[in-house]
Scaffold this motif. Structure first.
Motif, PDB file in Angstrom:
ATOM      1  N   MET A 109      32.757 -33.427 -17.844  1.00 48.16           N
ATOM      2  CA  MET A 109      33.195 -32.231 -17.111  1.00 48.16           C
ATOM      3  C   MET A 109      34.719 -32.223 -17.021  1.00 48.16           C
ATOM      4  O   MET A 109      35.310 -33.139 -16.502  1.00 48.16           O
ATOM      5  CB  MET A 109      32.588 -32.237 -15.710  1.00 48.16           C
ATOM      6  CG  MET A 109      32.979 -31.039 -14.870  1.00 48.16           C
ATOM      7  SD  MET A 109      32.205 -31.054 -13.230  1.00 48.16           S
ATOM      8  CE  MET A 109      33.240 -32.253 -12.389  1.00 48.16           C
TER       9      MET A 109
ATOM     10  N   SER B 222      36.837 -29.072 -16.140  1.00 49.18           N
ATOM     11  CA  SER B 222      37.223 -28.302 -14.956  1.00 49.18           C
ATOM     12  C   SER B 222      36.303 -28.621 -13.787  1.00 49.18           C
ATOM     13  O   SER B 222      35.077 -28.585 -13.928  1.00 49.18           O
ATOM     14  CB  SER B 222      37.167 -26.804 -15.253  1.00 49.18           C
ATOM     15  OG  SER B 222      37.334 -26.058 -14.061  1.00 49.18           O
ATOM     16  N   PRO B 223      36.852 -28.893 -12.603  1.00 49.39           N
ATOM     17  CA  PRO B 223      36.004 -29.103 -11.432  1.00 49.39           C
ATOM     18  C   PRO B 223      35.413 -27.806 -10.896  1.00 49.39           C
ATOM     19  O   PRO B 223      34.526 -27.840 -10.041  1.00 49.39           O
ATOM     20  CB  PRO B 223      36.971 -29.717 -10.415  1.00 49.39           C
ATOM     21  CG  PRO B 223      38.308 -29.159 -10.803  1.00 49.39           C
ATOM     22  CD  PRO B 223      38.283 -29.063 -12.297  1.00 49.39           C
ATOM     23  N   TRP B 224      35.894 -26.664 -11.408  1.00 47.70           N
ATOM     24  CA  TRP B 224      35.511 -25.370 -10.854  1.00 47.70           C
ATOM     25  C   TRP B 224      34.740 -24.475 -11.819  1.00 47.70           C
ATOM     26  O   TRP B 224      33.898 -23.695 -11.387  1.00 47.70           O
ATOM     27  CB  TRP B 224      36.768 -24.612 -10.409  1.00 47.70           C
ATOM     28  CG  TRP B 224      37.604 -25.348  -9.427  1.00 47.70           C
ATOM     29  CD1 TRP B 224      37.169 -26.068  -8.344  1.00 47.70           C
ATOM     30  CD2 TRP B 224      39.033 -25.458  -9.427  1.00 47.70           C
ATOM     31  NE1 TRP B 224      38.225 -26.604  -7.667  1.00 47.70           N
ATOM     32  CE2 TRP B 224      39.389 -26.255  -8.305  1.00 47.70           C
ATOM     33  CE3 TRP B 224      40.040 -24.961 -10.248  1.00 47.70           C
ATOM     34  CZ2 TRP B 224      40.715 -26.562  -8.006  1.00 47.70           C
ATOM     35  CZ3 TRP B 224      41.363 -25.259  -9.960  1.00 47.70           C
ATOM     36  CH2 TRP B 224      41.689 -26.055  -8.843  1.00 47.70           C
TER      37      TRP B 224
ATOM     38  N   GLU C 171      32.233 -23.615 -14.965  1.00 53.10           N
ATOM     39  CA  GLU C 171      31.090 -24.109 -15.737  1.00 53.10           C
ATOM     40  C   GLU C 171      31.125 -23.628 -17.177  1.00 53.10           C
ATOM     41  O   GLU C 171      30.693 -24.327 -18.093  1.00 53.10           O
ATOM     42  CB  GLU C 171      29.801 -23.638 -15.063  1.00 53.10           C
ATOM     43  CG  GLU C 171      28.515 -23.992 -15.766  1.00 53.10           C
ATOM     44  CD  GLU C 171      27.307 -23.425 -15.056  1.00 53.10           C
ATOM     45  OE1 GLU C 171      26.398 -22.923 -15.739  1.00 53.10           O
ATOM     46  OE2 GLU C 171      27.273 -23.473 -13.814  1.00 53.10           O
TER      47      GLU C 171
ATOM     48  N   ARG D  58      31.198 -23.372 -10.793  1.00 57.74           N
ATOM     49  CA  ARG D  58      30.230 -24.438 -10.559  1.00 57.74           C
ATOM     50  C   ARG D  58      29.596 -24.361  -9.168  1.00 57.74           C
ATOM     51  O   ARG D  58      28.490 -24.865  -8.960  1.00 57.74           O
ATOM     52  CB  ARG D  58      30.905 -25.804 -10.733  1.00 57.74           C
ATOM     53  CG  ARG D  58      31.402 -26.069 -12.149  1.00 57.74           C
ATOM     54  CD  ARG D  58      31.902 -27.494 -12.302  1.00 57.74           C
ATOM     55  NE  ARG D  58      32.466 -27.717 -13.619  1.00 57.74           N
ATOM     56  CZ  ARG D  58      31.764 -28.037 -14.703  1.00 57.74           C
ATOM     57  NH1 ARG D  58      30.450 -28.186 -14.604  1.00 57.74           N
ATOM     58  NH2 ARG D  58      32.360 -28.227 -15.865  1.00 57.74           N
TER      59      ARG D  58
ATOM     60  N   ALA E 155      33.891 -23.359  -5.089  1.00 56.61           N
ATOM     61  CA  ALA E 155      34.895 -23.317  -6.148  1.00 56.61           C
ATOM     62  C   ALA E 155      35.657 -21.999  -6.155  1.00 56.61           C
ATOM     63  O   ALA E 155      36.841 -21.958  -6.517  1.00 56.61           O
ATOM     64  CB  ALA E 155      34.233 -23.545  -7.514  1.00 56.61           C
TER      65      ALA E 155
ATOM     66  N   GLY F 293      41.608 -25.204 -13.790  1.00 55.63           N
ATOM     67  CA  GLY F 293      41.230 -26.587 -14.047  1.00 55.63           C
ATOM     68  C   GLY F 293      40.887 -26.905 -15.479  1.00 55.63           C
ATOM     69  O   GLY F 293      40.284 -27.948 -15.761  1.00 55.63           O
TER      70      GLY F 293
ATOM     71  N   CYS G  61      36.706 -26.628 -20.603  1.00 57.62           N
ATOM     72  CA  CYS G  61      36.300 -26.692 -19.200  1.00 57.62           C
ATOM     73  C   CYS G  61      34.994 -27.437 -19.010  1.00 57.62           C
ATOM     74  O   CYS G  61      34.689 -27.867 -17.897  1.00 57.62           O
ATOM     75  CB  CYS G  61      36.191 -25.293 -18.596  1.00 57.62           C
ATOM     76  SG  CYS G  61      34.804 -24.315 -19.219  1.00 57.62           S
TER      77      CYS G  61
ATOM     78  N   ASP H  42      34.936 -36.239 -21.116  1.00 56.01           N
ATOM     79  CA  ASP H  42      36.285 -36.604 -20.689  1.00 56.01           C
ATOM     80  C   ASP H  42      36.909 -37.695 -21.546  1.00 56.01           C
ATOM     81  O   ASP H  42      38.112 -37.960 -21.432  1.00 56.01           O
ATOM     82  CB  ASP H  42      36.272 -37.049 -19.219  1.00 56.01           C
ATOM     83  CG  ASP H  42      36.024 -35.889 -18.267  1.00 56.01           C
ATOM     84  OD1 ASP H  42      36.216 -34.740 -18.687  1.00 56.01           O
ATOM     85  OD2 ASP H  42      35.631 -36.132 -17.105  1.00 56.01           O
TER      86      ASP H  42
END
Length: 301
Positions: free
Chosen positions: A1, A3-5, A7, A73, A77, A163, A178, A258
Motif C-alpha cells: 500500500m 497511499s494511506p488514503w 485505494e 480507503r 481519509a 499520498g 497509490c 512498498d
C-alpha cells in the motif's frame, strides 16, 4: 500500500457533444454497458465491481473532462485529504457530502489542483458483486494519464495531497502509484495540461488483441500498438474515440508493493527505433500526439 488514503481509480466524467453517439460507440464498439441514465448524463460500467467507469454528460461542441474520481480507503481519509489538498496548494470545491445525485452514492469530496484539474474522492459508493471477468470486455479503469506543463509541481501535489509515490520516471512521463497497480495516475511531460489518455483494463492478452480488431472493423484503427510498455510492463493498444478522446485497452499491469524500487530516465531507455519492449509497432504518429493534447478540464469557479 503506497497511499494511506487512496485505494484506486473509480471513474472519469466527460462532457461530450453527442450522448447518443457516445452510447453507441462505448457500448457496441468499446464493449461497456449502460449502468444508468439520468437527465443529460449516461453512466457506463465494465464487468468489475465498480458501479460505473464512465459518466458521459451532454456538453457543447468541444469535449472536456468534468472530473477524475478516486476511491478513498476510509471515511476518515476524506478529512485528511481535504486538509492535505489545502496545504498542498489546491482548492476545495465541495467538502465531504452525500452524493445523492450519483447513482453509486457514497460520500464525496471535490477539489481542484493548482493547475485546474478537478478530482473527486469518494467513500462508501455502491459496489457490484465480484464476478468472473468476461473475455473481450473491459473490467475497470486502471489508470489515467494527465499532461502537465509543470511535472515536478504536479508530482509533488499528488504526493502531498493524496499520498501517491513516484513508481518510475521516464523522459516523457512520471508514473504515480497509490496501491497495487504500478500506476494509477501518470503525468505526461508536456507544454499543456490536457488529458493524455484513459486506460481500460482487459482480462488478458487475447482480449486486448481482439479489441484492436473490433475497433479496426468499426473504423477506429489502432493508433499505437500492439506493444508492451516498460514502466508497468502492461500490454497496450491505443485508439481515438469519436470525440477525440484517447483511450487504451491494456492488460497484465504489473502489481507492486512498498518494496518496489523506483527507476529514472537513465534506466528506461530503448534501442534505436524502439518505443516499447517488443519493438513491433512504430512510434505514435502525429494524429495520436495531437489528440493527446486537445481535451482539457472544464473550468471551475
Amino acid at each position: 500500500m503506497s497511499s494511506p488514503w487512496i485505494e484506486g481509480l473509480r471513474s472519469i466524467a466527460l462532457y461530450v457533444p453527442d450522448l447518443a453517439r457516445a452510447e453507441d460507440f462505448y457500448t457496441r464498439t468499446w464493449n461497456l454497458e449502460v449502468a444508468q441514465r439520468g437527465d443529460g448524463v449516461l453512466y457506463l460500467r465494465g464487468t468489475g465491481t465498480d458501479a460505473y467507469l464512465l459518466a458521459l454528460h451532454q456538453g457543447s461542441e468541444a469535449p472536456q473532462v468534468r472530473q477524475v474520481t478516486l476511491r478513498a480507503r476510509s471515511r476518515e481519509a476524506l478529512g485528511a485529504i481535504q486538509a492535505s489538498v489545502v496545504a498542498a496548494g489546491g482548492s476545495v470545491l465541495a467538502e465531504p457530502h452525500e452524493l445523492t445525485r450519483d447513482p453509486a452514492g457514497g460520500i464525496g469530496l471535490k477539489f481542484k489542483d493548482p493547475h485546474g484539474r478537478v478530482f473527486q474522492v469518494v467513500h462508501g459508493d455502491a459496489r457490484r458483486p465480484d464476478g468472473a471477468a468476461v473475455k473481450d470486455r473491459p473490467i475497470r479503469l486502471t489508470h489515467v494519464v494527465l499532461n502537465s506543463h509543470a511535472v515536478d509541481e504536479t508530482q509533488a501535489f499528488l504526493a502531498d495531497a493524496l499520498g501517491f509515490r513516484l513508481a518510475d520516471r521516464t523522459g516523457i512521463m512520471a508514473f504515480m502509484n497509490c496501491a497495487r497497480d504500478h500506476h494509477t495516475i501518470a503525468i505526461g511531460i508536456a507544454d499543456n495540461d490536457a488529458l493524455n489518455h484513459i486506460a481500460f483494463l482487459m482480462p488478458d492478452f487475447e482480449s486486448v488483441m481482439r479489441g484492436g480488431g473490433r475497433m479496426k472493423d468499426a473504423g477506429f484503427p489502432i493508433q499505437w500498438g500492439p506493444g508492451r510498455h516498460g514502466p508497468g510492463n502492461n500490454l497496450f493498444n491505443y485508439f481515438i474515440d469519436p470525440f477525440g478522446v484517447v483511450i487504451e485497452y491494456t492488460a497484465e499491469v504489473e502489481q507492486i508493493d512498498d518494496s518496489y524500487v523506483s527507476h529514472g530516465p537513465e534506466h528506461w531507455k530503448w534501442p534505436p527505433g524502439r518505443v516499447d519492449q517488443w519493438g513491433i509497432s512504430p512510434a505514435p504518429g502525429p494524429t495520436l500526439k495531437e489528440a493527446q493534447k486537445r481535451i482539457f478540464f472544464a473550468p471551475q469557479p
